[in-house]
Design an enzyme around this catalytic site. Structure first.
Site, PDB file in Angstrom:
ATOM      1  N   TYR A  81      -0.665 -46.599  -5.738  1.00 13.16           N
ATOM      2  CA  TYR A  81       0.397 -46.328  -4.769  1.00 13.16           C
ATOM      3  C   TYR A  81      -0.110 -45.251  -3.817  1.00 13.16           C
ATOM      4  O   TYR A  81      -0.866 -44.363  -4.212  1.00 13.16           O
ATOM      5  CB  TYR A  81       1.664 -45.853  -5.485  1.00 13.16           C
ATOM      6  CG  TYR A  81       2.367 -46.939  -6.283  1.00 13.16           C
ATOM      7  CD1 TYR A  81       1.821 -47.416  -7.470  1.00 13.16           C
ATOM      8  CD2 TYR A  81       3.577 -47.484  -5.861  1.00 13.16           C
ATOM      9  CE1 TYR A  81       2.460 -48.404  -8.207  1.00 13.16           C
ATOM     10  CE2 TYR A  81       4.228 -48.466  -6.593  1.00 13.16           C
ATOM     11  CZ  TYR A  81       3.663 -48.935  -7.775  1.00 13.16           C
ATOM     12  OH  TYR A  81       4.290 -49.908  -8.499  1.00 13.16           O
ATOM     13  N   GLU A  82       0.332 -45.303  -2.545  1.00 14.69           N
ATOM     14  CA  GLU A  82      -0.285 -44.442  -1.537  1.00 14.69           C
ATOM     15  C   GLU A  82       0.000 -42.955  -1.756  1.00 14.69           C
ATOM     16  O   GLU A  82      -0.616 -42.104  -1.123  1.00 14.69           O
ATOM     17  CB  GLU A  82       0.122 -44.870  -0.119  1.00 14.69           C
ATOM     18  CG  GLU A  82       1.580 -44.652   0.193  1.00 14.69           C
ATOM     19  CD  GLU A  82       2.013 -45.339   1.491  1.00 14.69           C
ATOM     20  OE1 GLU A  82       1.245 -46.106   2.066  1.00 14.69           O
ATOM     21  OE2 GLU A  82       3.159 -45.085   1.905  1.00 14.69           O
ATOM     22  N   SER A  83       0.908 -42.623  -2.673  1.00 15.77           N
ATOM     23  CA  SER A  83       1.137 -41.227  -3.027  1.00 15.77           C
ATOM     24  C   SER A  83      -0.059 -40.603  -3.742  1.00 15.77           C
ATOM     25  O   SER A  83      -0.055 -39.402  -4.003  1.00 15.77           O
ATOM     26  CB  SER A  83       2.369 -41.109  -3.924  1.00 15.77           C
ATOM     27  OG  SER A  83       2.268 -41.990  -5.031  1.00 15.77           O
ATOM     28  N   GLY A  84      -1.069 -41.388  -4.055  1.00 13.70           N
ATOM     29  CA  GLY A  84      -2.276 -40.847  -4.674  1.00 13.70           C
ATOM     30  C   GLY A  84      -2.456 -41.236  -6.128  1.00 13.70           C
ATOM     31  O   GLY A  84      -3.444 -40.872  -6.754  1.00 13.70           O
TER      32      GLY A  84
END
Lengths: 258, 282, 282, 258
Positions: free
Chosen positions: A51-54
């Site tokens: 997920y692009e949150s890391g």
């Protein structure tokens, strides 16, 4: 096999089936997140979800409401900063399959999530691109999930938030993009795939019970069909059970948190 | 060199009308307590930078604190629109705001460039996308070795960065854990920084040698505000209040219910009110 | 997708004559066991990239494995010269080698750019320094917003990266801790990677959510070689053999003593010999 | 005060004295490392020491042989990757004082650590610049420690590895450099500081017992003296004790490791 399922469940299950055990997925919130986790909990248990949150290689027990819910980090192999996510992992070409959706899509699977109307004086100001412009070009391939309607499947986008197949053919190459782009658009009615040459998205399979007329009626352009159309097998009992349990756990978790 | 202060003092000392600021936290550790104090102190004319404006900027914009917002995804995550932002942008209530819109990759790189002391960031971005047509702050540069064209955006440069973190120690060092977003970059790209924390400890104790830390000489002000990230969350302390994020959609949808909510939960409260949320820890 | 192999198999499968490689580790976790195996397998024509060539490249160069070295600081840390490198570069023994010389900042940025999929790196570098005069791979680019001039170097792109790490798990994920240097970047900038580790565990267990990990699908080959970083070190396992670094100055100073040392300690040994050093753990 | 100390000890102690409690130092191996840790163990206990291996706010009990000894990481507040060190911390302007040394220095404190002779056909191939080119321009100010000799203090460098004051005056600005550059050259004989206008390095103080003639004799250019020359106070007992204990611990640690 179960006859009692919604078109939205069929869409999620069709997307899950398209994923492979060795895929590394850049997951978006909503249907993509449900599809990726359904795949992980059924036929693709080794699939890597990012997920692009890391959060990298995450195995959430409930679906996140936001792209950065604590559940994602707690069940991840590791979590990196957001600059590292976009630099080393996405731009670095480490993702096989990215998921996108949008308010509008055209026949070449270009997407709009920015505005309805003009950019300067929008009728509706949508949230904007977020990660989409670079997800669209950096991932090995793109799967798009969207509900099928004339308002969404349009002849011409109000704004090109992210590149699909551009104006068709090998238009992506003009922009220096070497990845495959959208290889599937999975809707609540059918699955579209690009014509190998023109790259126009055409109907490759229909969901059970869906007619060609329904698809034509729900599409804002003169949609084409491949010569051989498959019928998507209906959800299995297992798929439905796992998906519904996932949604039930999610609903309980998000409600209780208040 | 970090000083430990009360929140009102920290905002008073560090934030001025017209400043360019970021209140960062990618879903996690969003500095809501600082946002509320800024509303109480009635700052005006701010340029607000944030990848995902979230409720914190919806609240500030609704209270007329901002003249410009720089962002890459302006929604209520998993819920829908930011109604106060849209009302300001589409209808000019309570005032008009200008926007500068980027992609996540652009902003993540711009924060990175700001922390790295570079004037701009470059990345493989916006290929075939339309944003460069409407945002003059997106340009192209050419690789001097291969001729490949890359996108360029200006580095983020801030007057003040606001973040929330799990812990500070007595020396003023700050420890972040979990989804760390662009917070380190925001602080390093800022002239001044205000860091609210869940707790202040004597020593961080046993930890990874590669822990994410902002050392004391990069931080201006530290304020202990337990629960200060609510309705966002603090990994290891309390979870995200997803139900509140959903409720916000109703609260913010009209001007009256929004104003009533702010009056009750911001104007008539202080930073101590956040402690109630910290106690709901899991 | 990582496979667990013997060291000889891993080198055999992944490294070919003429490849461009990096064996990284900034003082810490230098992959000496891999270096020795490459010597035993008599690879030739390699382009060796490393910020600090250290003894590992002195040994490879002395054995004629390299035709080019790309580096930023070519000494024996705290001791003096790399005699085998100097003998090759100054006298052509055992063969001539070409050099490409950068600064640390340039190489660190070039690794970062390689990992990030960029064609080049930019940085505020080499201002008033002479290296750009003698290295055509240092160019200038101009900020499209401010006009500021920055240095540019090509991104590091590798056929194979070799690193040593503390742990791998059964899935093939790799954990590094301590001074992590540019190892993550080297692996992400490489087509193939060989990672030697101190141990293979079922699960990494409790750890920071922000631990430095290379996930299994970025790693080609994993080999268990306890002590494999000696005379460098592995944080948490054994310390740097500073005395050996000093002794190397004498060993490498002349060709005969060097050749004798390699014969005894490399050619007549295998990777298991490194276990003796792991046992000296503190 | 002690009369029994070496010129090298005086150099290290003079460098330590120049450091302040609120300095953030980019430390090199050798004399800089000894000086910085001596300062930390005497008058500047809060000084922040950073080594380019990524170790930040480190408090080593013994001096490292290499820039990345385990001792540095074990006693650090935290450790970052090398790209982050050079990007966020050095280039980001977070360092007040950087230390450099070299094989050759000229009167404007430009340094050579690359080659003796020509670059293409060197008489002696030195290790090279390492971090020096960017340390020289990114730190707030630069301290240089070097033994004073005609071979090292030369009229013209064989190669300019790192910028000092260039050709003098405000030459640094020509390169877009806004930091102060070398503010002190600390040798085993004296301390040089730049003339405020010409930026030529001139003798500002002499170590105890050192004559002007000794300095002139050991310098390869016609070295100038400030009008008022101070005499450096000799090492205090405490300074010598702390420094010698540091070296003794170091020697024991490095010997034993074999």
């Amino acid at each position: 096999m179960s006859a009692n399922y919604s078109p939205s469940e069929m869409m999620t299950i069709a997307a899950a089936r398209a994923l492979k055990n060795d895929d590394v997925c850049f997951v978006g919130i909503g249907a993509p997140s449900a599809a990726c986790n359904l795949a992980r909990l059924t036929h693709a248990q080794d699939i890597v979800l990012i997920y692009e949150s890391g959060t990298i290689d995450t195995k959430p027990n409930v679906l996140p409401l936001s792209i950065g819910d604590g559940e994602l980090c707690e069940t991840a192999l590791f979590t990196v900063s957001v600059p590292e996510m976009f630099r080393y992992w996405l731009q670095g070409g480490r993702i096989t399959t990215g998921f996108l959706g949008g308010a509008q899509i055209d026949k070449f699977a270009n997407l709009n999530t920015t505005v309805v109307g003009s950019y300067e004086k929008p009728k509706v100001r949508l949230p904007g691109g977020g990660g989409a412009p670079e997800i669209a070009t950096s991932c090995g391939q793109i799967f798009i999930t969207m509900n099928h309607s004339k308002r969404a499947f349009v002849e011409k986008l109000d704004f090109i938030t992210s590149l699909g197949h551009g104006k068709g053919g090998d238009d992506r190459k003009k922009y220096g993009v070497t990845t495959a782009g959208p290889t599937k658009v999975i809707t609540d009615l059918c699955v579209l795939e690009p014509d190998p040459k023109t790259k126009e998205m055409m109907v490759a399979s229909l969901h059970p019970g869906v007619t060609r007329e329904q698809v034509i009626e729900a599409t804002g352009w003169a949609i084409k069909f491949f010569d051989k159309i498959a019928e998507m097998p209906p959800p299995t009992d297992k798929e439905l059970k796992v998906l519904r349990e996932l949604h039930a756990r999610t609903k309980a978790a998000h409600g209780e948190a208040a | 060199m970090a000083v430990v202060q009360k929140l009102a003092e920290a905002i008073e000392a560090n934030l001025h009308d017209g400043d360019t600021v970021a209140m960062e936290g990618f879903t996690h550790l969003i500095p809501f307590a600082s946002g509320h104090e800024i509303i109480r102190q009635k700052r005006k004319g701010l340029t607000l930078i944030r990848m995902t404006p979230d409720l914190i900027y919806d609240q500030l914009i609704g209270m007329g604190a901002a003249v410009k917002m720089v962002f890459s995804w302006g929604g209520n995550p998993g819920v829908g629109s930011l109604h106060r932002f849209r009302d300001a942008y589409e209808n000019g209530w309570p005032n008009k705001i200008e926007i500068e819109e980027h992609s996540h990759a652009a902003m993540a790189n711009a924060y990175d460039a700001g922390a790295a002391g570079l004037p701009f960031a470059m990345f493989k971005g916006y290929r075939g996308a339309e944003l460069p047509r409407v945002n003059p702050n997106i340009k192209e540069i050419k690789c001097p070795f291969t001729g490949e064209l890359l996108s360029a955006v200006p580095a983020v440069k801030l007057d003040v960065a606001f973040i929330h973190a799990q812990k500070a120690d007595r020396d003023g060092n700050v420890l972040l854990e979990g989804i760390v977003g662009v917070q380190k970059e925001a602080v390093l790209a800022a002239k001044r920084s205000v860091v609210t924390v869940e707790e202040i400890v004597d020593d961080f104790g046993p930890r990874s040698p590669n822990a994410v830390i902002l050392p004391h000489w990069t931080v201006t002000s530290i304020v202990k505000v337990p629960g200060g990230a609510h309705p966002s969350y603090a990994h290891g302390y309390y979870t995200r209040d997803n139900a509140f994020y959903k409720q916000w959609d109703t609260i913010a949808r009209d001007r009256e219910s929004f104003s009533a909510w702010i009056d009750e939960h911001v104007m008539r409260k202080g930073p101590d009110a956040f402690a109630a949320f910290a106690k709901r820890a899991v």
